[in-house]
Design a protein around this motif. Structure first.
Motif, PDB file in Angstrom:
ATOM      1  N   THR A  76       0.828  -1.222   0.000  1.00  0.00           N
ATOM      2  CA  THR A  76       0.000   0.000   0.000  1.00  0.00           C
ATOM      3  C   THR A  76       0.855   1.262   0.000  1.00  0.00           C
ATOM      4  N   ALA A  77       2.115   1.151   0.395  1.00  0.00           N
ATOM      5  CA  ALA A  77       2.995   2.316   0.435  1.00  0.00           C
ATOM      6  C   ALA A  77       3.958   2.339  -0.748  1.00  0.00           C
ATOM      7  N   THR A  78       3.745   1.487  -1.748  1.00  0.00           N
ATOM      8  CA  THR A  78       4.666   1.356  -2.873  1.00  0.00           C
ATOM      9  C   THR A  78       4.039   1.909  -4.141  1.00  0.00           C
ATOM     10  N   ASN A  79       4.858   2.619  -4.921  1.00  0.00           N
ATOM     11  CA  ASN A  79       4.428   3.072  -6.243  1.00  0.00           C
ATOM     12  C   ASN A  79       5.538   2.731  -7.241  1.00  0.00           C
ATOM     13  N   ALA A  80       5.411   3.167  -8.467  1.00  0.00           N
ATOM     14  CA  ALA A  80       6.378   2.818  -9.511  1.00  0.00           C
ATOM     15  C   ALA A  80       7.787   3.319  -9.201  1.00  0.00           C
ATOM     16  N   SER A  81       7.916   4.367  -8.414  1.00  0.00           N
ATOM     17  CA  SER A  81       9.241   4.896  -8.060  1.00  0.00           C
ATOM     18  C   SER A  81      10.072   3.886  -7.267  1.00  0.00           C
ATOM     19  N   PHE A  82       9.409   3.028  -6.508  1.00  0.00           N
ATOM     20  CA  PHE A  82      10.114   2.007  -5.735  1.00  0.00           C
ATOM     21  C   PHE A  82      10.910   1.079  -6.655  1.00  0.00           C
ATOM     22  N   PHE A  83      10.411   0.845  -7.857  1.00  0.00           N
ATOM     23  CA  PHE A  83      11.026  -0.077  -8.808  1.00  0.00           C
ATOM     24  C   PHE A  83      11.932   0.636  -9.820  1.00  0.00           C
ATOM     25  N   THR A  84      12.133   1.942  -9.654  1.00  0.00           N
ATOM     26  CA  THR A  84      12.865   2.756 -10.626  1.00  0.00           C
ATOM     27  C   THR A  84      14.169   3.270 -10.038  1.00  0.00           C
ATOM     28  N   PHE A  85      15.241   3.188 -10.816  1.00  0.00           N
ATOM     29  CA  PHE A  85      16.554   3.704 -10.423  1.00  0.00           C
ATOM     30  C   PHE A  85      17.014   4.660 -11.510  1.00  0.00           C
ATOM     31  N   THR A  86      17.254   5.910 -11.185  1.00  0.00           N
ATOM     32  CA  THR A  86      17.599   6.915 -12.192  1.00  0.00           C
ATOM     33  C   THR A  86      19.021   7.465 -12.057  1.00  0.00           C
ATOM     34  N   ALA A  87      19.806   6.949 -11.128  1.00  0.00           N
ATOM     35  CA  ALA A  87      21.137   7.511 -10.871  1.00  0.00           C
ATOM     36  C   ALA A  87      22.158   7.214 -11.971  1.00  0.00           C
ATOM     37  N   PHE A  88      21.810   6.414 -12.966  1.00  0.00           N
ATOM     38  CA  PHE A  88      22.728   6.175 -14.080  1.00  0.00           C
ATOM     39  C   PHE A  88      22.533   7.192 -15.206  1.00  0.00           C
ATOM     40  N   ARG A  89      21.593   8.087 -15.045  1.00  0.00           N
ATOM     41  CA  ARG A  89      21.343   9.093 -16.089  1.00  0.00           C
ATOM     42  C   ARG A  89      22.527  10.037 -16.210  1.00  0.00           C
ATOM     43  N   GLY A  90      22.664  10.593 -17.389  1.00  0.00           N
ATOM     44  CA  GLY A  90      23.691  11.607 -17.605  1.00  0.00           C
ATOM     45  C   GLY A  90      25.022  11.023 -18.007  1.00  0.00           C
ATOM     46  N   HIS A  91      25.778  11.838 -18.699  1.00  0.00           N
ATOM     47  CA  HIS A  91      27.095  11.431 -19.174  1.00  0.00           C
ATOM     48  C   HIS A  91      28.104  11.603 -18.044  1.00  0.00           C
ATOM     49  N   VAL A  92      28.960  10.635 -17.877  1.00  0.00           N
ATOM     50  CA  VAL A  92      29.994  10.674 -16.844  1.00  0.00           C
ATOM     51  C   VAL A  92      31.336  10.448 -17.511  1.00  0.00           C
ATOM     52  N   ARG A  93      32.310  11.179 -17.054  1.00  0.00           N
ATOM     53  CA  ARG A  93      33.669  10.970 -17.544  1.00  0.00           C
ATOM     54  C   ARG A  93      34.586  10.944 -16.339  1.00  0.00           C
ATOM     55  N   ALA A  94      35.342   9.875 -16.208  1.00  0.00           N
ATOM     56  CA  ALA A  94      36.304   9.766 -15.118  1.00  0.00           C
ATOM     57  C   ALA A  94      37.455  10.738 -15.362  1.00  0.00           C
ATOM     58  N   ALA A  95      38.122  11.128 -14.293  1.00  0.00           N
ATOM     59  CA  ALA A  95      39.290  12.010 -14.399  1.00  0.00           C
ATOM     60  C   ALA A  95      40.377  11.318 -15.223  1.00  0.00           C
TER      61      ALA A  95
END
Length: 195
Positions: free
Chosen positions: A31-50
């Motif tokens: 009852t306290a869960t929505n679609a956000s619980f199953f979603t991970f967005t921290a891989f978004r965006g371009h990353v470049r290591a030093a």
């Protein structure tokens, strides 16, 4: 006879140890869960290591609670030229690495100290069995990117250099173990602390 029974029970527990099995569809109150619980967005965006660096972004139980009880996790790996993911182990999971861009030299050591090394190109995959020491290295002149999948929501990572030289093990123990002088051990410890 009782001794053998107890030993076999401990062996069975060790053989079947894994992420806890769920007794519901997922590890949250429905009852306290929505679609956000199953979603991970921290891989978004371009990353470049030093320059010369290795960088990792993880989606494990710590970063993504929706993985609880699911027995999976993943990581994005970014390698600048001449960068390395140092020798390490995952005590609770095997790892399946898939090269997205560039090329990587990968290697693993089995329990007999046999070294297996392979150069992977874009689209290649390599499996690192659970608990075995392994590494990845970008010896090419271009950056590389990979993704790793793990057979646990909490695979764990034990970095061999950081564990040995950054954990506070006494110099006397390390000099005897590696058969080198204290000055060498102190140089290695200082180098690890710079990371």
């Amino acid at each position: 006879m009782a001794y053998l029974l107890v030993c076999s029970l401990f062996l069975a527990v060790g053989v079947f140890a894994s992420d806890p099995e769920l007794v519901s569809d997922y590890a949250a109150e429905p009852t306290a869960t929505n679609a956000s619980f199953f979603t991970f967005t921290a891989f978004r965006g371009h990353v470049r290591a030093a320059p010369g660096a290795f960088m990792v972004r993880k989606a494990s139980l710590v970063e993504f609670p929706g993985l609880a009880g699911q027995g999976v996790s993943m990581a994005q790996l970014f390698f600048q030229p001449s960068s390395v993911n140092p020798p390490h182990i995952h005590p609770r999971a095997s790892e399946l690495l898939y090269v997205l861009e560039g090329s990587l030299t990968v290697g693993l050591l089995d329990t007999t100290n046999k070294l297996f090394v392979q150069t992977l190109g874009m689209g290649d995959a390599f499996v690192f069995p659970k608990g075995l020491v392994h590494f990845q290295f970008n010896g090419a002149q271009y950056p590389a990117k990979a993704i790793s999948a793990f057979g646990s929501s909490n695979a764990g990572t034990v970095s061999i250099p950081a564990t040995i030289f950054g954990s506070g093990i006494e110099d006397q123990v390390l000099t005897k173990a590696f058969k080198v002088g204290t000055d060498t051990i102190q140089k290695l410890k200082a180098a690890i602390l710079k990371f």
